[in-house]
Design a protein around this motif. Structure first.
Motif, PDB file in Angstrom:
ATOM      1  N   GLY A 177       0.677  -1.107  -0.170  1.00  0.00           N
ATOM      2  CA  GLY A 177      -0.001   0.084   0.015  1.00  0.00           C
ATOM      3  C   GLY A 177       0.928   1.473   0.028  1.00  0.00           C
ATOM      4  N   MET A 178       0.421   2.398   0.906  1.00  0.00           N
ATOM      5  CA  MET A 178       1.338   3.575   1.205  1.00  0.00           C
ATOM      6  C   MET A 178       2.060   3.220   2.359  1.00  0.00           C
ATOM      7  SD  MET A 178      -1.974   5.805   0.776  1.00  0.00           S
ATOM      8  CE  MET A 178      -1.073   7.368   1.516  1.00  0.00           C
ATOM      9  N   GLY A 179       1.759   2.605   3.162  1.00  0.00           N
ATOM     10  CA  GLY A 179       2.654   2.384   4.368  1.00  0.00           C
ATOM     11  C   GLY A 179       3.784   1.731   4.396  1.00  0.00           C
ATOM     12  N   LYS A 180       4.141   0.767   3.503  1.00  0.00           N
ATOM     13  CA  LYS A 180       5.199   0.158   3.517  1.00  0.00           C
ATOM     14  C   LYS A 180       6.134   0.394   2.249  1.00  0.00           C
ATOM     15  CE  LYS A 180       5.039  -3.151   6.944  1.00  0.00           C
ATOM     16  NZ  LYS A 180       3.762  -2.653   7.293  1.00  0.00           N
ATOM     17  N   LEU A 181       5.780   1.515   1.352  1.00  0.00           N
ATOM     18  CA  LEU A 181       6.359   1.797   0.139  1.00  0.00           C
ATOM     19  C   LEU A 181       7.743   2.041   0.371  1.00  0.00           C
ATOM     20  CD1 LEU A 181       5.734   2.208  -2.990  1.00  0.00           C
ATOM     21  CD2 LEU A 181       5.303   4.384  -2.512  1.00  0.00           C
ATOM     22  N   HIS A 182       8.198   2.729   1.477  1.00  0.00           N
ATOM     23  CA  HIS A 182       9.379   3.378   1.741  1.00  0.00           C
ATOM     24  C   HIS A 182      10.568   2.426   2.095  1.00  0.00           C
ATOM     25  CE1 HIS A 182       7.734   3.359   5.697  1.00  0.00           C
ATOM     26  NE2 HIS A 182       9.000   3.546   6.160  1.00  0.00           N
ATOM     27  N   LEU A 183       9.966   1.247   2.319  1.00  0.00           N
ATOM     28  CA  LEU A 183      10.754  -0.131   2.960  1.00  0.00           C
ATOM     29  C   LEU A 183      11.023  -1.101   1.663  1.00  0.00           C
ATOM     30  CD1 LEU A 183       8.864  -0.625   6.169  1.00  0.00           C
ATOM     31  CD2 LEU A 183      11.108   0.485   5.997  1.00  0.00           C
ATOM     32  N   MET A 184      10.461  -0.877   0.486  1.00  0.00           N
ATOM     33  CA  MET A 184      10.626  -1.615  -0.511  1.00  0.00           C
ATOM     34  C   MET A 184      11.993  -1.939  -0.988  1.00  0.00           C
ATOM     35  SD  MET A 184       7.921  -3.433  -1.282  1.00  0.00           S
ATOM     36  CE  MET A 184       7.619  -3.785  -3.004  1.00  0.00           C
ATOM     37  N   GLU A 185      12.709  -0.900  -0.940  1.00  0.00           N
ATOM     38  CA  GLU A 185      14.056  -0.888  -1.541  1.00  0.00           C
ATOM     39  C   GLU A 185      14.962  -1.816  -0.712  1.00  0.00           C
ATOM     40  OE1 GLU A 185      16.628   0.306  -4.309  1.00  0.00           O
ATOM     41  OE2 GLU A 185      15.674   2.034  -3.831  1.00  0.00           O
ATOM     42  N   ALA A 186      14.749  -1.361   0.550  1.00  0.00           N
ATOM     43  CA  ALA A 186      15.738  -2.224   1.424  1.00  0.00           C
ATOM     44  C   ALA A 186      15.319  -3.766   1.162  1.00  0.00           C
ATOM     45  CB  ALA A 186      15.155  -1.892   3.093  1.00  0.00           C
ATOM     46  N   GLU A 187      14.153  -4.224   1.178  1.00  0.00           N
ATOM     47  CA  GLU A 187      13.755  -5.607   0.808  1.00  0.00           C
ATOM     48  C   GLU A 187      14.350  -6.292  -0.347  1.00  0.00           C
ATOM     49  OE1 GLU A 187      10.535  -8.903   1.571  1.00  0.00           O
ATOM     50  OE2 GLU A 187      10.570  -7.285   2.710  1.00  0.00           O
ATOM     51  N   HIS A 188      13.979  -5.309  -1.369  1.00  0.00           N
ATOM     52  CA  HIS A 188      14.134  -6.016  -2.839  1.00  0.00           C
ATOM     53  C   HIS A 188      15.275  -5.628  -3.490  1.00  0.00           C
ATOM     54  CE1 HIS A 188      10.179  -7.954  -2.565  1.00  0.00           C
ATOM     55  NE2 HIS A 188       9.700  -6.929  -2.195  1.00  0.00           N
ATOM     56  N   GLY A 189      16.042  -4.475  -3.395  1.00  0.00           N
ATOM     57  CA  GLY A 189      16.919  -3.987  -4.077  1.00  0.00           C
ATOM     58  C   GLY A 189      16.846  -3.809  -5.326  1.00  0.00           C
ATOM     59  N   GLU A 190      17.350  -4.147  -6.282  1.00  0.00           N
ATOM     60  CA  GLU A 190      17.467  -4.280  -7.797  1.00  0.00           C
ATOM     61  C   GLU A 190      15.991  -4.582  -8.238  1.00  0.00           C
ATOM     62  OE1 GLU A 190      19.175  -2.143 -10.119  1.00  0.00           O
ATOM     63  OE2 GLU A 190      20.062  -1.796  -8.335  1.00  0.00           O
ATOM     64  N   ALA A 191      15.654  -5.998  -7.753  1.00  0.00           N
ATOM     65  CA  ALA A 191      14.287  -6.524  -8.007  1.00  0.00           C
ATOM     66  C   ALA A 191      13.220  -5.586  -8.015  1.00  0.00           C
ATOM     67  CB  ALA A 191      14.092  -7.628  -7.147  1.00  0.00           C
ATOM     68  N   TRP A 192      13.218  -4.276  -7.055  1.00  0.00           N
ATOM     69  CA  TRP A 192      12.194  -3.451  -7.117  1.00  0.00           C
ATOM     70  C   TRP A 192      12.148  -2.796  -8.348  1.00  0.00           C
ATOM     71  CZ3 TRP A 192      11.927   1.521  -3.854  1.00  0.00           C
ATOM     72  CH2 TRP A 192      10.491   2.170  -3.668  1.00  0.00           C
ATOM     73  N   GLY A 193      13.335  -2.383  -9.036  1.00  0.00           N
ATOM     74  CA  GLY A 193      13.394  -1.802 -10.394  1.00  0.00           C
ATOM     75  C   GLY A 193      12.527  -2.857 -11.405  1.00  0.00           C
TER      76      GLY A 193
END
Length: 459
Positions: free
Chosen positions: A417-433
């Motif tokens: 959602g909105m609440g965890k968006l800022h943490l996605m980079e830390a979990e997924h790294g390049e996979a977020w891209g």
């Protein structure tokens, strides 16, 4: 404005089922937690897949954002129209289309709730097992990859959705998966859509895996002096291979809130709530073995819920725990955390979290589906107190960072959602891209639930 450019086309499809009333807009702009009211510009009430496709085509032509809406029970602001546009409310698409008992499969529209489906199935000897607590719609549960109290035995929505019908951003309609139990024929688009939070398509039909009603069921509660003992008992139960249908944890403050809210009389101590499914013989053996583990872990106040009505009351009490906790502090809002870690780190994670909450001077009862390493702290805050909000959000971030350090995830079931968006980079790294590239391929105009899941630069 994109909506105004789409309005004529939408009215041609929906007539008076396109609403702009303030009450409708406000209803579809609310959140169950701390997010502010964020109403859409209109609410669409389709009744068929063809209407959803026509809505999507009109919005694509006008570049109007579209957000799917089920029961509105999500906790991270998933359904809020933060970029404007329309909410597509699926409550009128609420038919159970087909039940095939011999295949243990049901085909439903997205607005069917889990309770309505199980009511429909009551004469078949089957049931749909995924139970997130709230009476959510099955389309919403698929979109957020919901799980809940029974995931330890039956899995999450990811394991229980066999096939989907989905309307894409262009208005094209696709089908993913089949009624077969396995396949090896290309990309798994069903799993891609499940958990995508409406950012890749709007689900208009689901084929679901069903389970047989167990011959026997046993449920119990047991109390512990120490939180660590209760969690260690969970770990011992898992490692012993006991096939629990549910194993839930609530801490002392949660018990106090539930007692006040539901009229229960549990000792104000950490508790486990368990349930076993199976044959009369297997359930009796499992229950006996679990009782021995509880005794070994210094458990007490062991109490079986032997009657069906007692079991129903027990799980209703657990499902109402969130509201009980909110009621414990009048006027409070909740920041709901969703940490999931490997079982081996569970006791440590729960105990450190409790210490963090105490040191911050906040109220934050802890509970969760600990059988799969998932637990929540319900951080109660005064929404008008910036200091409390900041401390609670810092604890939530610290919990997520600790989950990653322990080999876990920032969200076990509530989604991004909105609440965890800022943490996605830390979990997924390049996979977020890579997720952003998939989003751009399927939704190049970024119309579907923009501002969610994907890196903001891709939104």
């Amino acid at each position: 404005m994109p909506f105004h450019e789409a309005q004529t086309g939408l009215e041609a499809v929906l007539g008076d089922r396109l609403s702009r009333s303030k009450s409708d807009l406000d209803l579809h702009g609310r959140s169950e937690t701390h997010f502010p009211l964020t109403p859409p510009e209109a609410v669409a009430y389709p009744e068929t897949t063809a209407e959803v496709a026509a809505i999507m085509k009109a919005c694509a032509e006008a570049r109007c954002p579209v957000v799917g809406w089920g029961a509105g029970t999500s906790l991270e602001g998933h359904g809020l129209a933060i970029k404007g546009g329309i909410a597509v409310d699926f409550t009128r698409m609420d038919r159970v289309l087909e039940v095939r008992p011999e295949d243990m499969v049901a085909v439903v529209q997205p607005g069917v709730t889990r309770e309505a489906l199980n009511h429909e199935l009551r004469a078949t000897g089957l049931f749909f097992p995924v139970d997130p607590g709230a009476n959510a719609t099955l389309g919403g549960m698929a979109s957020t990859r919901a799980s809940g109290t029974t995931a330890v035995r039956y899995g999450t929505m990811a394991e229980n959705v066999l096939a989907l019908e989905v309307v894409l951003a262009s208005g094209a309609v696709i089908r993913t998966g089949s009624g077969a139990r396995k396949a090896s024929n290309g990309y798994d688009l069903t799993r891609l859509m499940v958990g995508s939070e409406g950012t890749l398509g709007l689900i208009t039909e689901l084929t679901l895996r069903l389970q047989g009603q167990p011959e026997a069921t046993a449920a119990a509660t047991c109390a512990f002096e120490k939180m660590g003992d209760a969690v260690d008992c969970v770990i011992a139960t898992i490692q012993a291979g006991l096939p629990m249908a549910r194993i839930e944890f609530v801490d002392g403050p949660t018990v106090a809130a539930v007692n006040a809210y539901s009229g229960a009389d549990l000792p104000v101590m950490p508790h486990l709530l368990v349930e076993f499914h199976g044959s009369e013989t297997s359930v009796a053996a499992d229950a006996r073995f679990f009782g021995e583990l509880v005794s070994d872990m210094n458990g007490q106040a062991f109490k079986w819920a032997e009657k069906a009505e007692d079991r129903t009351a027990l799980w209703a009490m657990r499902h109402h725990a969130y509201w009980a906790i909110l009621a414990a502090r009048k006027g409070a809002k909740a920041i709901v955390t969703d940490m999931c870690v490997p079982i081996s780190r569970l006791a440590e994670a729960v105990e450190i979290t409790a210490q963090d909450i105490a040191m911050a001077g906040l109220e934050g009862p802890i509970l969760g589906h600990v059988g799969d390493g998932n637990f929540h702290a319900i951080l109660l805050v005064d929404p008008e107190d910036p200091s409390e909000m900041a401390r609670a959000k810092q604890i939530a971030d610290t919990m997520a960072e600790r989950a990653l350090a322990f080999g876990g995830t920032i969200t076990g079931e509530h989604g991004v959602g909105m609440g965890k968006l800022h943490l996605m980079e830390a979990e997924h790294g390049e996979a977020w891209g890579v997720m952003g590239e998939l989003k751009a391929a399927l939704d190049p105009q970024n119309l579907l639930n923009p501002g969610k899941i994907i890196r903001p630069g891709n939104n």
